[in-house]
Structures are given as structure tokens and as C-alpha cells.
Design a protein around this motif. Structure first.
Motif, short mmCIF file in Angstrom:
data_model
loop_
_atom_site.label_atom_id
_atom_site.label_comp_id
_atom_site.label_asym_id
_atom_site.label_seq_id
_atom_site.Cartn_x
_atom_site.Cartn_y
_atom_site.Cartn_z
N ARG A 66 35.59 33.05 42.34
CA ARG A 66 34.91 32.33 41.16
C ARG A 66 34.26 33.41 40.25
O ARG A 66 33.97 33.23 39.00
CB ARG A 66 33.42 31.88 41.80
CG ARG A 66 33.88 30.64 42.82
CD ARG A 66 32.42 30.31 43.28
NE ARG A 66 32.37 28.98 43.98
CZ ARG A 66 31.76 27.90 43.55
NH1 ARG A 66 31.38 27.72 42.32
NH2 ARG A 66 32.05 26.71 44.39
N LEU A 67 34.72 34.69 40.31
CA LEU A 67 34.26 35.87 39.13
C LEU A 67 34.91 35.36 37.99
O LEU A 67 36.13 35.09 37.68
CB LEU A 67 35.06 37.09 39.60
CG LEU A 67 34.64 37.87 40.76
CD1 LEU A 67 35.53 39.36 40.65
CD2 LEU A 67 33.30 38.08 40.72
N GLN A 95 45.09 41.21 45.47
CA GLN A 95 44.20 40.21 44.78
C GLN A 95 42.69 40.71 45.22
O GLN A 95 42.12 40.44 44.50
CB GLN A 95 44.89 38.82 44.69
CG GLN A 95 46.05 38.91 43.87
CD GLN A 95 45.82 38.84 42.44
OE1 GLN A 95 44.89 38.15 41.78
NE2 GLN A 95 46.56 39.91 41.95
N ALA A 96 42.67 40.48 46.81
CA ALA A 96 41.47 40.45 47.29
C ALA A 96 40.57 42.03 46.79
O ALA A 96 39.74 41.95 46.29
CB ALA A 96 41.40 40.45 48.64
N GLY A 97 41.42 42.96 47.03
CA GLY A 97 40.93 44.28 46.77
C GLY A 97 40.90 44.48 45.37
O GLY A 97 39.83 45.09 44.99
N ALA A 98 41.42 43.85 44.59
CA ALA A 98 41.49 44.10 42.88
C ALA A 98 40.17 43.43 42.56
O ALA A 98 39.19 43.81 41.63
CB ALA A 98 42.72 43.54 42.20
N GLN A 121 39.19 33.36 48.82
CA GLN A 121 39.82 32.05 49.34
C GLN A 121 39.47 31.77 50.67
O GLN A 121 40.26 31.31 51.36
CB GLN A 121 41.30 32.45 48.98
CG GLN A 121 41.71 32.50 47.60
CD GLN A 121 43.16 32.83 47.25
OE1 GLN A 121 43.81 33.27 48.24
NE2 GLN A 121 43.58 32.59 46.06
N GLY A 122 38.21 31.73 51.01
CA GLY A 122 37.71 31.37 52.08
C GLY A 122 37.75 32.27 53.35
O GLY A 122 37.11 32.25 54.30
#
Length: 321
Positions: free
Chosen positions: A238-239, A255-258, A308-309
Motif C-alpha cells: 500500500r506504500l 520487492q519486499a526488501g526494496a 502481499q499477505g
């Protein structure tokens, strides 16, 4: 070798006792203090922030831009409290080689933003130092009695809403440090010249708690949760991202780390606030042109970050001194 000092631990253990329980200090859990009512219409909110060369700005930054950043990071704290700024005190520790032109450019920067934000310099001090250039401002603003928005006050179920875009300030610093090339100066400007969200003052009347995002979204949302006695959940997908940040994100394999890096980098100077679901429509009607994005919620549990959950565990929540 002595152990590293945790910023918030030494505030809690060594500085909080010095408040002697004064209600105006809020146990040092907030970014500002509240001066008791001075008349029937006004209370004074007071906040203070410090900038150190090499920590909060680069040695290559122009003195006028440093001056404007000093005012704006303090104005950001007042914006999160719902206050109208009017004046400030300032202390400057000048390096011994600081010449007249450098000081003149610094004063020009102060004058520029004093005009833009309706401020007056009310006093302070100047000294010399053999160390890095160091500046501090104590900013003052007015609120209606009972109108200051605290960090504490949120409740489980409140939505976490953030202004503007997240991650641009951190990316601007990385661009200045040569870590990647950006085709325009947008990100650099976002780092050097943040925009205090003073226009959210009316909207914040519908918020239960608020803080400015200086150390990073995860850290500063966590401050709201701690002061409110809540947990929280942030959803990284949601960022709100600027086009420049989105382009950077597309190039990242993790993507999560970024997204964690964007949410913990700091220097955004946006506002994160807690809004009850039933107050969200009224809140959004007052935010004006600055986007408002729901990024999570306060909970009865621990602080949790999801992408993503799936639960992800950041190495850190934000900048710490």
C-alpha cells in the motif's frame, strides 16, 4: 568497549525522570510539548530538532538550502500536531572556517522560508566549534485549547493514514551519494527541501493520533502505536510511491526488501496518523491536494509488517541515532 547507546532507551531511563512528571512533557513520548493555556483562545506547541553536517545534510549542500531544511523539519513536527507556526529560537555552532558569504547565504535561506511560512526569529545563540556544522531550532505554534494532536490517542482498529509519498527523501540521499542515477532533480529536492504538511491541520481534527515521518514510516508509525498502547500492522504493497520511486522499485529483484528500504529510510517529513474508520470520509474531505493513503491499522497485537499477505521481518524499523 562500551555498548552502543539506544536513543529511545536513554531518553526513557535518563531524560524522562528530568520532566518530574510535568504534564506538558507527555513523558517525552511525543515530538512536542504543550505550554498551558495562555489565554482563552490559544495554547502554544513547542518542538525542537537538530541538524548535524554529515548526518542530516551533506557538506556539499548549499547553506541557504540547509537553513530552509532546518526550518522545515521543525515545521513538520508542528504540522503533525495540527499547530499554526509563528516563531522560532535558533542555535548555530559554526565551524571556525565559516566565512561571511556562507553565513549570508544561510540567513538568506532563513528569510526565504520565514516569508513562505509566516515565521519570525525570536532569539537563540551562535557559537563556534572545531567539529561539524551543527544547527538547532525550537519552533513554536498555536493551537486551540485541546486542539493538539498527540502521538498517543489511537485505538485498535484505527486506520493508519500517511500523507504524500514515501521513500523519496531516502532515494534523494542515495542519488546525492552517487548510488544510482535519476534523470531529474525531483528526488534530490525531496531530500534537501522537504514539504511540511501544514495544510493537513483541519483534517487532523478527525485523527486520534499523529506523528511526522522523519525516521521512517515503520519507526514513526511504531511511535504512535507505543504511545497509544497498541500494536500495528503495515501493508507494504500500500506504500504511496512517486513515479521516480516506482521506477527505482521496478529495477529491484527483492520487492519486499526494496519496499522495506523505502519504509525505513527516513527523511520523508510526511504525516502518519491514526483515523477511526467512521471518521475516514470526513478526514479525506479535508486533506486538500496532498494524497492520503491508508497503509495499515492499529491492532491489539504486536508490530507486524506484511507484503502481499506474508509477514516480513525488517532488520530495522528506521533511522536511529
Amino acid at each position: 568497549m562500551s555498548e552502543p547507546v539506544d536513543e529511545f532507551d536513554w531518553i526513557a531511563r535518563l531524560l524522562r525522570p528530568l520532566t518530574r512528571g510535568a504534564p506538558e512533557a507527555f513523558d517525552l513520548l511525543d515530538d512536542a510539548a504543550l505550554i498551558p493555556e495562555i489565554d482563552e483562545a490559544n495554547q502554544i506547541v513547542v518542538t525542537s530538532d537538530c541538524l548535524v553536517e554529515g548526518v542530516h545534510f551533506l557538506a556539499s549542500d548549499r547553506p541557504d538550502m540547509v537553513a530552509r531544511k532546518l526550518l522545515r523539519v521543525n515545521l513538520s513536527d508542528l504540522a503533525a500536531k495540527g499547530a499554526v507556526p509563528f516563531g522560532y529560537l535558533m542555535t548555530v555552532a559554526w565551524p571556525r572556517d565559516a566565512d561571511w558569504r556562507r553565513r549570508q547565504m544561510f540567513a538568506k535561506g532563513l528569510a526565504t522560508d520565514q516569508g513562505a511560512f509566516g515565521l519570525s526569529l525570536l532569539g537563540g545563540d551562535t557559537v563556534s566549534t572545531p567539529g561539524p556544522w551543527t544547527l538547532s531550532a525550537t519552533m513554536m505554534g498555536r493551537v486551540d485549547p485541546g486542539g493538539m494532536v498527540r502521538r498517543g490517542g489511537g485505538k485498535p482498529g484505527d486506520l493508519l493514514v500517511v500523507s504524500g509519498m514515501i521513500g523519496d527523501g531516502w532515494l534523494g540521499l542515495k542519488a546525492l551519494q552517487g548510488e544510482f542515477t535519476e534523470p531529474d532533480s525531483y528526488l534530490v529536492r525531496r531530500y534537501q527541501l522537504p514539504e511540511p504538511r501544514l495544510g493537513w491541520r483541519v483534517a487532523l481534527r478527525h485523527a486520534s493520533a499523529a506523528a511526522d515521518v522523519s525516521d521512517g514510516l515503520l519507526a514513526d508509525a511504531g511511535h504512535i502505536a507505543t504511545a497509544s498502547g497498541c500494536g500495528l500492522e503495515i501493508e507494504l504493497e500500500r506504500l504511496p510511491l512517486s513515479p521516480a520511486a516506482a521506477r527505482w522499485l521496478e529495477r529491484q529483484e527483492d520487492q519486499a526488501g526494496a519496499r522495506i528500504a523505502l519504509a525505513t529510510g527516513g527523511d520523508d517529513y510526511e504525516i502518519v496518523c491514526a483515523v477511526a474508520p467512521q471518521a475516514l470520509e470526513a478526514f479525506q474531505a479535508e486533506v486538500g491536494a496532498v494524497p492520503a493513503t491508508v497503509v495499515g491499522r492499529l491492532t491489539e497485537g504486536e508490530q507486524t509488517t506484511r507484503f502481499q499477505g506474508e509477514v516480513v521481518t525488517p532488520d530495522r524499523l528506521g533511522w536511529s541515532h
